[in-house]
Design a protein around this motif. Sequence first.
Motif, PDB file in Angstrom:
ATOM      1  N   ILE A   1       0.837  -1.200   0.000  1.00 53.56           N
ATOM      2  CA  ILE A   1       0.000   0.000   0.000  1.00 53.56           C
ATOM      3  C   ILE A   1       0.872   1.251   0.000  1.00 53.56           C
ATOM      4  CG2 ILE A   1      -1.790   1.274   1.233  1.00 53.56           C
ATOM      5  CD1 ILE A   1      -2.694  -1.380   2.458  1.00 53.56           C
ATOM      6  N   LEU A   2       1.907   1.244   0.841  1.00 53.83           N
ATOM      7  CA  LEU A   2       2.823   2.386   0.899  1.00 53.83           C
ATOM      8  C   LEU A   2       3.617   2.519  -0.393  1.00 53.83           C
ATOM      9  CD1 LEU A   2       4.152   1.874   4.547  1.00 53.83           C
ATOM     10  CD2 LEU A   2       2.457   3.534   3.779  1.00 53.83           C
ATOM     11  N   TYR A   3       3.992   1.380  -0.963  1.00 56.24           N
ATOM     12  CA  TYR A   3       4.764   1.402  -2.217  1.00 56.24           C
ATOM     13  C   TYR A   3       3.950   2.017  -3.352  1.00 56.24           C
ATOM     14  CZ  TYR A   3       6.773  -0.472  -6.546  1.00 56.24           C
ATOM     15  OH  TYR A   3       7.276  -0.613  -7.821  1.00 56.24           O
ATOM     16  N   GLU A   4       2.699   1.604  -3.485  1.00 61.34           N
ATOM     17  CA  GLU A   4       1.870   2.121  -4.564  1.00 61.34           C
ATOM     18  C   GLU A   4       1.519   3.593  -4.343  1.00 61.34           C
ATOM     19  OE1 GLU A   4      -1.364  -0.160  -5.900  1.00 61.34           O
ATOM     20  OE2 GLU A   4      -0.115  -1.909  -6.365  1.00 61.34           O
ATOM     21  N   ALA A   5       1.400   4.000  -3.076  1.00 61.83           N
ATOM     22  CA  ALA A   5       1.167   5.417  -2.802  1.00 61.83           C
ATOM     23  C   ALA A   5       2.367   6.251  -3.221  1.00 61.83           C
ATOM     24  CB  ALA A   5       0.868   5.622  -1.318  1.00 61.83           C
ATOM     25  N   GLN A   6       3.552   5.716  -2.984  1.00 61.88           N
ATOM     26  CA  GLN A   6       4.768   6.424  -3.381  1.00 61.88           C
ATOM     27  C   GLN A   6       4.936   6.440  -4.894  1.00 61.88           C
ATOM     28  OE1 GLN A   6       7.857   5.025  -4.604  1.00 61.88           O
ATOM     29  NE2 GLN A   6       8.935   6.998  -4.525  1.00 61.88           N
ATOM     30  N   GLN A   7       4.613   5.334  -5.547  1.00 64.55           N
ATOM     31  CA  GLN A   7       4.744   5.251  -6.995  1.00 64.55           C
ATOM     32  C   GLN A   7       3.763   6.173  -7.718  1.00 64.55           C
ATOM     33  OE1 GLN A   7       7.851   3.706  -7.198  1.00 64.55           O
ATOM     34  NE2 GLN A   7       7.001   2.851  -9.076  1.00 64.55           N
ATOM     35  N   SER A   8       2.589   6.343  -7.142  1.00 64.07           N
ATOM     36  CA  SER A   8       1.582   7.202  -7.779  1.00 64.07           C
ATOM     37  C   SER A   8       1.806   8.684  -7.500  1.00 64.07           C
ATOM     38  CB  SER A   8       0.179   6.799  -7.300  1.00 64.07           C
ATOM     39  OG  SER A   8       0.032   7.048  -5.902  1.00 64.07           O
ATOM     40  N   GLY A   9       2.732   8.982  -6.595  1.00 64.63           N
ATOM     41  CA  GLY A   9       3.005  10.370  -6.247  1.00 64.63           C
ATOM     42  C   GLY A   9       1.975  10.992  -5.331  1.00 64.63           C
ATOM     43  N   ALA A  10       1.115  10.152  -4.738  1.00 61.45           N
ATOM     44  CA  ALA A  10       0.042  10.666  -3.881  1.00 61.45           C
ATOM     45  C   ALA A  10       0.369  10.521  -2.398  1.00 61.45           C
ATOM     46  CB  ALA A  10      -1.260   9.936  -4.195  1.00 61.45           C
ATOM     47  N   MET A  11       1.601  10.146  -2.074  1.00 56.30           N
ATOM     48  CA  MET A  11       1.944   9.906  -0.684  1.00 56.30           C
ATOM     49  C   MET A  11       1.817  11.168   0.162  1.00 56.30           C
ATOM     50  SD  MET A  11       5.390   8.161   0.883  1.00 56.30           S
ATOM     51  CE  MET A  11       4.852   6.503   0.492  1.00 56.30           C
ATOM     52  N   VAL A  12       2.135  12.316  -0.416  1.00 52.84           N
ATOM     53  CA  VAL A  12       2.093  13.574   0.341  1.00 52.84           C
ATOM     54  C   VAL A  12       0.693  14.180   0.332  1.00 52.84           C
ATOM     55  CG1 VAL A  12       3.017  15.918   0.491  1.00 52.84           C
ATOM     56  CG2 VAL A  12       4.523  14.016  -0.136  1.00 52.84           C
ATOM     57  N   SER A  13       0.051  14.180  -0.814  1.00 57.12           N
ATOM     58  CA  SER A  13      -1.241  14.850  -0.927  1.00 57.12           C
ATOM     59  C   SER A  13      -2.372  14.042  -0.300  1.00 57.12           C
ATOM     60  CB  SER A  13      -1.559  15.113  -2.408  1.00 57.12           C
ATOM     61  OG  SER A  13      -1.571  13.892  -3.139  1.00 57.12           O
ATOM     62  N   ALA A  14      -2.351  12.713  -0.435  1.00 56.01           N
ATOM     63  CA  ALA A  14      -3.404  11.857   0.118  1.00 56.01           C
ATOM     64  C   ALA A  14      -2.885  11.226   1.418  1.00 56.01           C
ATOM     65  CB  ALA A  14      -3.812  10.804  -0.904  1.00 56.01           C
TER      66      ALA A  14
END
Length: 300
Positions: free
Chosen positions: A251-264
């Motif tokens: 889950i954390l990996y895909e959030a980082q890959q999508s670039g949404a880790m900071v905004s979401a």
Amino acid sequence: MTAPLPESELVGPTVEPAGTDGRRASSATWRAFRRMPLGMVSLGILLVLILISILAPLLAPYPASYGTDVLSPPNPTNWFGTDALGRDVFAEVIWGTQQSVLVAVAASVIAILFGTLVAVVGAYVPKLDTVISVIVDLTLSLPVLPLMILVAALAGPSTSTLILVVAAFSWPEVTRLVRSQALTVVKLPYIDAARLMTRNHLWILGRHVVPAVTPVIVVSVVVTASRAVLSAAGLSFLGLGDPTTWSWGRILYEAQQSGAMVSAWWLTLFPSLAILALVLSATLLSIAYNDARNPRNHER
């Protein structure tokens, strides 16, 4: 005429079974543990996580490949929000619990079995102990995370690879903990007496040495499981986990890959809280268990 000896002296002193003291100590430890709120809460959290992993199909459907609401914050429909592809984060966390608990349990079992075997045999056979201690010290001095990344990358991402890699780098710590206790046990008089009674060394190890170090093994199980979760999450976050199975690290990996880790923020908050809950509860449980084993706490 000499008076007859009392019946108690003719029969001799009553000898309790060897396991009686062990059962009494276990009962006293459990009573002391139940008086520790922090330990009971930690045990409850671990049991809830295990229950969630078992009942995952009943709690949430398997995450779909995509959804309509992209990066939706937590709401009554999607309790933990949705990710960059519109998938329900709550379902991802639930199914990730199943994978994370599986990796933790499987890696811990392998590491505990192998580490305990090496520790007990090494303590029982002094000639082997020197070699084993050198191997353990050398392994513990190596940079674990880079080696885990290297091995996982070469072997290819899969659940079995993840389990074996985590177990391979966890057993030395188990060996060190169990060995320190086993070295004391093998020098006790009843071990010498057992050696005089039989030449079956496997029987001596299984009947006397292993039960004596069981409390240390219990602590090792909990500590190893928490480290396995962190290691597995770290490898999955780096893209070295099983891409076909959901895990907290994925889950954390895909959030980082999508670039949404900071905004979401919800994409990182909920899986991180799940990791924190498991690791922290396992650590506090081991501390509470160690305190409960203290004979001073049995008298309270």
